[in-house]
Design a protein around this motif. Structure first.
Motif, PDB file in Angstrom:
ATOM      1  N   LEU A 145       0.828  -1.211   0.000  1.00  0.00           N
ATOM      2  CA  LEU A 145       0.000   0.000   0.000  1.00  0.00           C
ATOM      3  C   LEU A 145       0.857   1.252   0.000  1.00  0.00           C
ATOM      4  CD1 LEU A 145      -2.768  -0.685   2.682  1.00  0.00           C
ATOM      5  CD2 LEU A 145      -2.964  -0.932   0.216  1.00  0.00           C
ATOM      6  N   THR A 146       0.367   2.264  -0.659  1.00  0.00           N
ATOM      7  CA  THR A 146       0.931   3.593  -0.512  1.00  0.00           C
ATOM      8  C   THR A 146      -0.209   4.582  -0.342  1.00  0.00           C
ATOM      9  OG1 THR A 146       2.539   5.180  -1.397  1.00  0.00           O
ATOM     10  CG2 THR A 146       0.982   4.210  -2.964  1.00  0.00           C
ATOM     11  N   GLN A 147       0.135   5.818  -0.030  1.00  0.00           N
ATOM     12  CA  GLN A 147      -0.895   6.844   0.076  1.00  0.00           C
ATOM     13  C   GLN A 147      -0.559   7.977  -0.879  1.00  0.00           C
ATOM     14  OE1 GLN A 147      -0.928   8.032   4.211  1.00  0.00           O
ATOM     15  NE2 GLN A 147       0.747   9.489   3.949  1.00  0.00           N
ATOM     16  N   PHE A 169      -4.110  13.170   2.788  1.00  0.00           N
ATOM     17  CA  PHE A 169      -3.662  12.004   2.039  1.00  0.00           C
ATOM     18  C   PHE A 169      -4.628  10.849   2.254  1.00  0.00           C
ATOM     19  CE2 PHE A 169       0.051  14.610   2.231  1.00  0.00           C
ATOM     20  CZ  PHE A 169       0.769  14.323   1.077  1.00  0.00           C
ATOM     21  N   VAL A 170      -4.788  10.037   1.217  1.00  0.00           N
ATOM     22  CA  VAL A 170      -5.707   8.905   1.255  1.00  0.00           C
ATOM     23  C   VAL A 170      -5.002   7.668   0.701  1.00  0.00           C
ATOM     24  CG1 VAL A 170      -7.754  10.368   0.980  1.00  0.00           C
ATOM     25  CG2 VAL A 170      -6.627   9.436  -1.049  1.00  0.00           C
ATOM     26  N   GLY A 184       7.185   4.246   3.918  1.00  0.00           N
ATOM     27  CA  GLY A 184       6.848   5.634   4.190  1.00  0.00           C
ATOM     28  C   GLY A 184       7.237   6.041   5.593  1.00  0.00           C
ATOM     29  N   ASP A 185       6.500   6.995   6.150  1.00  0.00           N
ATOM     30  CA  ASP A 185       6.793   7.483   7.497  1.00  0.00           C
ATOM     31  C   ASP A 185       5.538   7.377   8.364  1.00  0.00           C
ATOM     32  OD1 ASP A 185       5.143   9.580   6.663  1.00  0.00           O
ATOM     33  OD2 ASP A 185       6.832  10.881   6.172  1.00  0.00           O
ATOM     34  N   GLY A 186       5.583   8.037   9.511  1.00  0.00           N
ATOM     35  CA  GLY A 186       4.475   7.943  10.457  1.00  0.00           C
ATOM     36  C   GLY A 186       3.149   8.436   9.925  1.00  0.00           C
ATOM     37  N   SER A 187       3.187   9.292   8.903  1.00  0.00           N
ATOM     38  CA  SER A 187       1.938   9.814   8.344  1.00  0.00           C
ATOM     39  C   SER A 187       1.121   8.729   7.657  1.00  0.00           C
ATOM     40  CB  SER A 187       2.239  10.942   7.349  1.00  0.00           C
ATOM     41  OG  SER A 187       2.856  10.429   6.175  1.00  0.00           O
ATOM     42  N   PHE A 188       1.744   7.556   7.391  1.00  0.00           N
ATOM     43  CA  PHE A 188       1.026   6.462   6.741  1.00  0.00           C
ATOM     44  C   PHE A 188       0.100   5.709   7.694  1.00  0.00           C
ATOM     45  CE2 PHE A 188       2.849   5.307   2.459  1.00  0.00           C
ATOM     46  CZ  PHE A 188       3.520   6.517   2.262  1.00  0.00           C
ATOM     47  N   GLN A 189       0.215   5.949   8.992  1.00  0.00           N
ATOM     48  CA  GLN A 189      -0.520   5.124   9.945  1.00  0.00           C
ATOM     49  C   GLN A 189      -2.040   5.196   9.769  1.00  0.00           C
ATOM     50  OE1 GLN A 189       0.747   4.356  13.802  1.00  0.00           O
ATOM     51  NE2 GLN A 189       2.919   4.754  13.430  1.00  0.00           N
ATOM     52  N   PRO A 190      -2.643   6.371   9.534  1.00  0.00           N
ATOM     53  CA  PRO A 190      -4.101   6.377   9.302  1.00  0.00           C
ATOM     54  C   PRO A 190      -4.505   5.545   8.088  1.00  0.00           C
ATOM     55  CG  PRO A 190      -3.323   8.581   9.815  1.00  0.00           C
ATOM     56  CD  PRO A 190      -2.104   7.745   9.622  1.00  0.00           C
ATOM     57  N   THR A 191      -3.691   5.571   7.032  1.00  0.00           N
ATOM     58  CA  THR A 191      -3.984   4.767   5.839  1.00  0.00           C
ATOM     59  C   THR A 191      -3.921   3.283   6.170  1.00  0.00           C
ATOM     60  OG1 THR A 191      -3.174   6.476   4.328  1.00  0.00           O
ATOM     61  CG2 THR A 191      -3.197   4.212   3.503  1.00  0.00           C
ATOM     62  N   ILE A 192      -2.921   2.896   6.968  1.00  0.00           N
ATOM     63  CA  ILE A 192      -2.782   1.490   7.354  1.00  0.00           C
ATOM     64  C   ILE A 192      -3.922   1.079   8.274  1.00  0.00           C
ATOM     65  CG2 ILE A 192      -1.309  -0.177   8.552  1.00  0.00           C
ATOM     66  CD1 ILE A 192       1.090   1.433   7.546  1.00  0.00           C
TER      67      ILE A 192
END
Length: 262
Positions: A7-9, A33-34, A64-72
């Motif tokens: 996955l990516t956002q 980001f989504v 990625g970085d910590g900003s990916f956590q909501p997407t995950i």
């Protein structure tokens, strides 16, 4: 059965993008980001297989970085069982594919049965990671898949090709990149999102993989963004009045004397 989804956002498609002052990145200030839309199809397909195959599990990998956590967390709410966030900043497709290949090898004793990705990320439209991952893991990779049917230790697929559809049957293990039309991703509800918040995201860096940045290719990318440029503003169209003969004469005159294409 081990199922992997990469996955990516991406920036929300409704957002207005601005080029940063370095002309090589997008200004992320104020952007939301989504989950990459094509990755949603990939995740949905993996979850549907898990629901049909006893003992199957879905593991998400993201670079990625910590900003990916909501997407995950959204991936958890859609049905993913495990998630690994690979903390590394790279915009290079080859670097991403290398990191993913090393992480997947490290996580599984053997290769997983199926790896799903979106056909491309909507912010870069590179469409390279899936094919590169196939080469690095020595697994067959089928791109832009619009139909998938698991049949024991093989899969029957359909994919888009020039002016038609191609039908394939491929033995597992297999990499699939998902195209729109493969399925309809499910909507998450509040209960699923609340449960997703309790699930753990395993964070892994390159050192945890037992490899150096040079070994995964992230230190020396194969490509780089030289410059982002704004597209030229399109000129307004012209409206012609009169009968057919008069309009034809006006158009021919403009093509000959202004556009100089006649």
């Amino acid at each position: 059965m081990n199922l992997v989804v990469c996955l990516t956002q991406v920036p929300d498609t409704a957002a207005r993008l601005k080029i940063a002052s370095d002309s090589q990145t997008i200004d992320s200030a104020g952007l939301s980001f989504v989950m990459n839309p094509y990755d949603e199809y990939a995740l949905e397909e993996a979850v549907q297989i898990k629901e049909k195959v006893s003992g199957a599990s879905v593991t998400v990998f993201s670079v990625g970085d910590g900003s990916f956590q909501p997407t995950i967390k959204k991936a958890f709410a859609m049905g993913a069982d495990h998630a690994i966030l690979l903390e590394q900043s790279t915009a290079d497709s080859f670097g991403v594919a290398n990191i993913l290949a090393n992480a997947i090898r490290s996580h599984f004793d053997n290769l997983p049965d199926l790896i799903f990705l979106g056909k491309e990320a909507t912010d870069t439209n590179d469409a390279q990671v899936g094919a590169m991952l196939g080469e690095l893991l020595q697994m067959p990779a089928v791109s832009v898949v619009t139909s998938f049917e698991l049949d024991g230790t093989s899969a029957k697929l359909e994919r888009e090709i020039e002016a038609g559809t191609e039908r394939l049957e491929v033995d597992l293990p297999l990499i699939v990149t998902a195209q729109k039309g493969l399925n309809m991703p499910r909507q998450t509800n509040m209960k699923a999102m609340m449960l997703a918040k309790k699930k753990k995201i395993d964070v892994m860096d390159l050192a945890a993989l037992g490899t150096s940045p040079d070994e995964v290719g992230s230190a020396q990318p194969k490509s780089e963004i030289v410059e982002f440029m704004k597209s030229e503003t399109r000129q307004a169209g012209r409206k012609f009045e009169g009968d057919a003969a008069d309009i034809t004469a006006q158009v021919v005159n403009l093509l000959a004397n202004e556009a100089k294409v006649l």
